[in-house]
Design an enzyme around this catalytic site. Structure first.
Site, PDB file in Angstrom:
ATOM      1  N   ARG A   3      14.491  17.905  13.820  1.00  0.00           N
ATOM      2  CA  ARG A   3      14.998  18.489  15.078  1.00  0.00           C
ATOM      3  C   ARG A   3      14.891  20.010  15.058  1.00  0.00           C
ATOM      4  NH1 ARG A   3      14.206  13.638  16.985  1.00  0.00           N
ATOM      5  NH2 ARG A   3      15.640  12.086  16.172  1.00  0.00           N
TER       6      ARG A   3
ATOM      7  N   ASN B 119      19.827  13.917   6.256  1.00  0.00           N
ATOM      8  CA  ASN B 119      19.068  12.736   5.841  1.00  0.00           C
ATOM      9  C   ASN B 119      18.356  13.129   4.553  1.00  0.00           C
ATOM     10  OD1 ASN B 119      19.691  11.089   8.111  1.00  0.00           O
ATOM     11  ND2 ASN B 119      18.271  12.315   9.321  1.00  0.00           N
TER      12      ASN B 119
ATOM     13  N   LYS C  10      26.070  12.287   4.700  1.00  0.00           N
ATOM     14  CA  LYS C  10      25.891  11.364   5.829  1.00  0.00           C
ATOM     15  C   LYS C  10      25.778   9.984   5.205  1.00  0.00           C
ATOM     16  CE  LYS C  10      22.526  10.239   9.488  1.00  0.00           C
ATOM     17  NZ  LYS C  10      21.365  10.709  10.283  1.00  0.00           N
TER      18      LYS C  10
ATOM     19  N   GLU D 152      22.953   5.497  10.384  1.00  0.00           N
ATOM     20  CA  GLU D 152      21.516   5.461  10.683  1.00  0.00           C
ATOM     21  C   GLU D 152      20.681   5.149   9.441  1.00  0.00           C
ATOM     22  OE1 GLU D 152      20.900   9.257  12.684  1.00  0.00           O
ATOM     23  OE2 GLU D 152      21.531   8.351  14.576  1.00  0.00           O
TER      24      GLU D 152
ATOM     25  N   ARG E 129      30.585  13.288   6.894  1.00  0.00           N
ATOM     26  CA  ARG E 129      30.321  13.181   8.337  1.00  0.00           C
ATOM     27  C   ARG E 129      30.874  11.890   8.921  1.00  0.00           C
ATOM     28  NH1 ARG E 129      25.011  13.539  10.085  1.00  0.00           N
ATOM     29  NH2 ARG E 129      25.397  15.007  11.784  1.00  0.00           N
TER      30      ARG E 129
ATOM     31  N   ASP F 290      26.195  11.775  20.842  1.00  0.00           N
ATOM     32  CA  ASP F 290      25.252  12.531  20.032  1.00  0.00           C
ATOM     33  C   ASP F 290      24.721  13.762  20.752  1.00  0.00           C
ATOM     34  OD1 ASP F 290      23.685  13.174  17.933  1.00  0.00           O
ATOM     35  OD2 ASP F 290      22.214  11.585  18.199  1.00  0.00           O
TER      36      ASP F 290
ATOM     37  N   GLU G 246      31.623  19.538  14.595  1.00  0.00           N
ATOM     38  CA  GLU G 246      30.198  19.834  14.427  1.00  0.00           C
ATOM     39  C   GLU G 246      29.536  20.018  15.790  1.00  0.00           C
ATOM     40  OE1 GLU G 246      27.937  17.318  11.563  1.00  0.00           O
ATOM     41  OE2 GLU G 246      26.396  17.210  13.105  1.00  0.00           O
TER      42      GLU G 246
ATOM     43  N   GLU H 220      18.276  19.897  20.381  1.00  0.00           N
ATOM     44  CA  GLU H 220      17.620  18.591  20.384  1.00  0.00           C
ATOM     45  C   GLU H 220      17.637  17.946  21.766  1.00  0.00           C
ATOM     46  OE1 GLU H 220      19.273  15.825  17.590  1.00  0.00           O
ATOM     47  OE2 GLU H 220      18.015  14.175  18.300  1.00  0.00           O
TER      48      GLU H 220
ATOM     49  N   TRP I 145      20.037   1.142  19.804  1.00  0.00           N
ATOM     50  CA  TRP I 145      20.731   2.360  19.390  1.00  0.00           C
ATOM     51  C   TRP I 145      22.076   2.568  20.076  1.00  0.00           C
ATOM     52  CZ3 TRP I 145      19.259   5.419  15.363  1.00  0.00           C
ATOM     53  CH2 TRP I 145      17.979   5.193  14.842  1.00  0.00           C
TER      54      TRP I 145
END
Ligand code: BDP
Length: 643
Positions: free
Chosen positions: A136, A178, A257, A261, A294, A340, A362, A368, A505
């Site tokens: 992103r 990630n 995290k 996901e 998170r 999100d 956050e 994004e 999603w």
């Protein structure tokens, strides 16, 4: 391009650099001294022992990072109780410019509202096949990493640390949440690379943090399990953490995290997220480190046919039962909205619902879902609204959370942020983290003055015209009334009317021939509205009292539903989309008129971005309007052409 030229061009130091200054020596204060010496060399002042006009001194009582400023008898004095306070005091004087040296000034004290003001870089160490170097990221490559290791452009990293200090940011996470395999190794084999970055950021009062994978013991050759209650796993983390502190004595801690996901987490072992976070907190505790855990935990394989599953509920459902169970040095990091980072979301109900847990809010500075730094979208007003939200509806000045974190928008682009005007987002984030009650427009004034020293009224007014309302403009031409997510899947740029509508999603708008929106009411919907305290739960629960801009977030309503403005939902959709495009056309016109007042390369870059923004805004307008025209069959009452 001069890497210092963002909001700290040499010119910004003119007023300071012409003065005789007195500054103590040693440690981080040397950073202040160096800044002063550099500025004096350029502008004719001197760093002296006596007879100074600008004095920096250390005293008791101002707390960590705080400072005081006074001016009497021709002497401007910055006092602080630690070295970082002096640094922030210096940047404050730079912001004030000549004003800091004009007449007497009564003593004013400044202290940060949030002790930690952190930027998370979603930077991959090596280029990721799907997400590229920076996940992103819209500003080129990473400042920190290239080809699987530290990039080594230390001058640029130093300039970055300086920029961040100038807006008050004091912590940076240097890699993506990630954590892929190359990134996992930063914790062990490549900790030297992280230490090298930490060394360069430290003189600007910035502590370095690292994203780690919960599966690190398994991935990095430790025990074959990552079970947080397993003694061997706990020992592994304790030893790994000892080694990290051996390399970086002031290391800030880990960001995790987990169970999110596809990332590994404690659920695989039947353990709770408090178990997971506390294991890492225990390893960090002897060194004063912190784990940022998170709260972005949801099922990304849900079934759109099951209308009872609501991603918006997930963080609250997972975490509120754990309130009071997190270690003192564990911070739960909660996205500001329940979904999100959409252009419009309610504030997450988790914020305010965990009084016995340290929370960080956050934000997403990287754009994004707000135009990816190809569209001008200044987010100051959005963040100010978020930070002003009171979970109990009281207009109290109490803080929403203990810390503020944001996803960075910076890369190796010559303008730092791709779109030069996106720098204003980074600056505004830092300043709001220092003082969330500040008027964002006043912050924008600061950014304008620092970035364009000597800006005349025309330039200042022009920049306000194109930025002040740019968030609202973006909202108008994209997904309507808080429904969100009508974006292209994957990269999330541009309209994708049904892009996520039939995907797992959990991001739906449920438009059909009769109406649109997600029923999150307590009576007929998912019950999400009931996660709020009063008065919000009541207000959100009914379409009659739900704020307009969140109507479709909370309710499925007929296209003919009448808003307080007197317009129907469908007419509102048509009108706002036409308005949004008209506003971009106007912004582009204003920007064109600023040629000659802005450095040519910067002007040209922004001008090029406006062409793309206008193309994009028209595309959004046409797709969204024609989608809803076809679904509803209701024509535009003003008879405009809808493609
Ligand atoms: C989403 C991004 C994804 C991030 C994720 C997160 O699309 O790239 O990994 O959030 O915050 O917004 O973890």
């Amino acid at each position: 391009m001069d890497v210092d030229a963002a909001w700290l061009p040499a010119e910004a130091f003119r007023a300071v650099g012409r003065r005789r200054s007195l500054v103590p020596a040693g440690g981080l204060v040397d950073t202040v001294r160096r800044e002063l010496v550099d500025a004096c060399e350029r502008f004719g002042g001197r760093v002296v022992r006596e007879d100074a006009e600008l004095v920096f001194e250390l005293t008791e009582g101002l707390g960590e990072e705080g400072f005081a400023l006074t001016r009497r008898d021709g002497i401007t004095t910055v006092t602080a109780s630690d070295e970082r306070g002096l640094l922030y005091g210096l940047f404050h004087v730079v912001r004030l410019g000549e004003e800091a040296f004009a007449g007497d000034r009564p003593r004013e004290e400044h202290r940060p509202a949030y002790a930690r003001r952190m930027l998370d870089h979603w930077d991959n160490v090596a280029v990721h096949p799907v997400m590229g170097q920076v996940e992103r990221g819209y500003s080129g490559g990473s400042l920190f990493w290239a080809d699987g290791r530290a990039r080594g452009d230390w001058e640029r990293v130093r300039a970055y640390g300086r920029l961040l200090a100038a807006c008050g940011i004091n912590a940076v996470t240097v890699n993506n949440v990630n954590v892929h395999e190359t990134e996992a190794r930063l914790l062990t084999d490549r900790i030297g690379d992280v230490a090298a970055i930490a060394d360069v950021l430290r003189p600007y009062g910035i502590r370095t943090h690292l994203s780690v994978t919960f599966a690190a013991p398994v991935v990095l050759g430790g025990p074959p399990t990552a079970d947080p209650l397993d003694g061997a796993v706990r020992d592994w983390w304790a030893r790994a953490t000892d080694a990290v502190y051996g390399a970086i004595a002031d290391f800030g801690g880990y960001v995790v995290k987990a169970d999110s996901e596809g990332r590994p987490g404690p659920f695989a072992y039947g353990r709770s997220h408090a178990d997971g976070a506390n294991m890492l907190a225990a390893a960090l505790e002897p060194y004063g480190g912190t784990v940022h855990w998170r709260a972005f935990v949801y099922d990304h394989h849900q079934d759109w046919r099951d209308r009872g599953t609501d991603r918006a509920r997930a963080a609250y459902d997972h975490f509120t039962p754990l309130d009071g169970r997190f270690a003192k040095n564990a911070v739960l990091q909660v996205k500001h909205g329940p979904m999100d980072f959409q252009v419009r979301e309610p504030v997450s109900p988790l914020i305010g619902a965990m009084p016995r847990t340290r929370l960080a809010v956050e934000l997403q500075v990287t754009q994004e879902y707000t135009g990816q730094q190809r569209h001008a979208c200044w987010l100051g007003p959005m963040w100010s609204e978020v930070l002003g939200f009171r979970p109990d509806g009281e207009v109290s000045t109490g803080r929403l959370a203990h810390e503020l974190v944001a996803v960075s928008n910076v890369g190796d682009d010559p303008f730092w942020t791709g779109h030069p005007l996106a720098q204003a987002n980074l600056y505004t984030f830092g300043r709001l983290a220092w003082n969330p009650a500040a008027d964002p427009r006043a912050i924008l004034d600061e950014w304008i003055a620092l970035t364009h020293p000597g800006a005349d009224d025309r330039l200042t007014a022009g920049l306000h015209t194109v930025l002040d309302g740019s968030w609202s403009t973006y909202e108008k031409y994209t997904a309507p009334l808080g429904v969100g997510f009508m974006v292209q899947p994957g990269h999330h740029y541009g309209p994708g009317v049904d892009g996520y509508e039939y995907s797992p999603w959990g991001t739906y708008h449920f438009a059909d021939r009769d109406g649109v929106g997600v029923d999150r009411s307590t009576g007929t919907g998912t019950g999400y509205a009931g996660q709020y305290a009063t008065p919000w739960s009541g207000l959100y629960d009914s379409p009659a009292t739900c704020p307009d801009d969140l109507l479709l977030f909370f309710h499925h309503v007929p296209y003919t539903h009448v808003l307080p403005s007197g317009k129907t939902v469908i007419q509102h959709i048509y009108d706002t989309h036409f308005e949004g495009v008209a506003e971009v056309e106007e912004a582009r016109r204003v920007w064109t008129g600023l040629a000659g007042l802005v450095e040519p390369a910067r002007h040209a870059r922004v001008a090029e971005r406006y062409e793309e923004q206008l193309r994009g805004a028209r595309e959004w307008r046409d797709q969204i309007n024609s989608y809803f025209l076809r679904k509803s069959g209701v024509p535009d009452e003003r008879g405009r052409t809808i493609y």
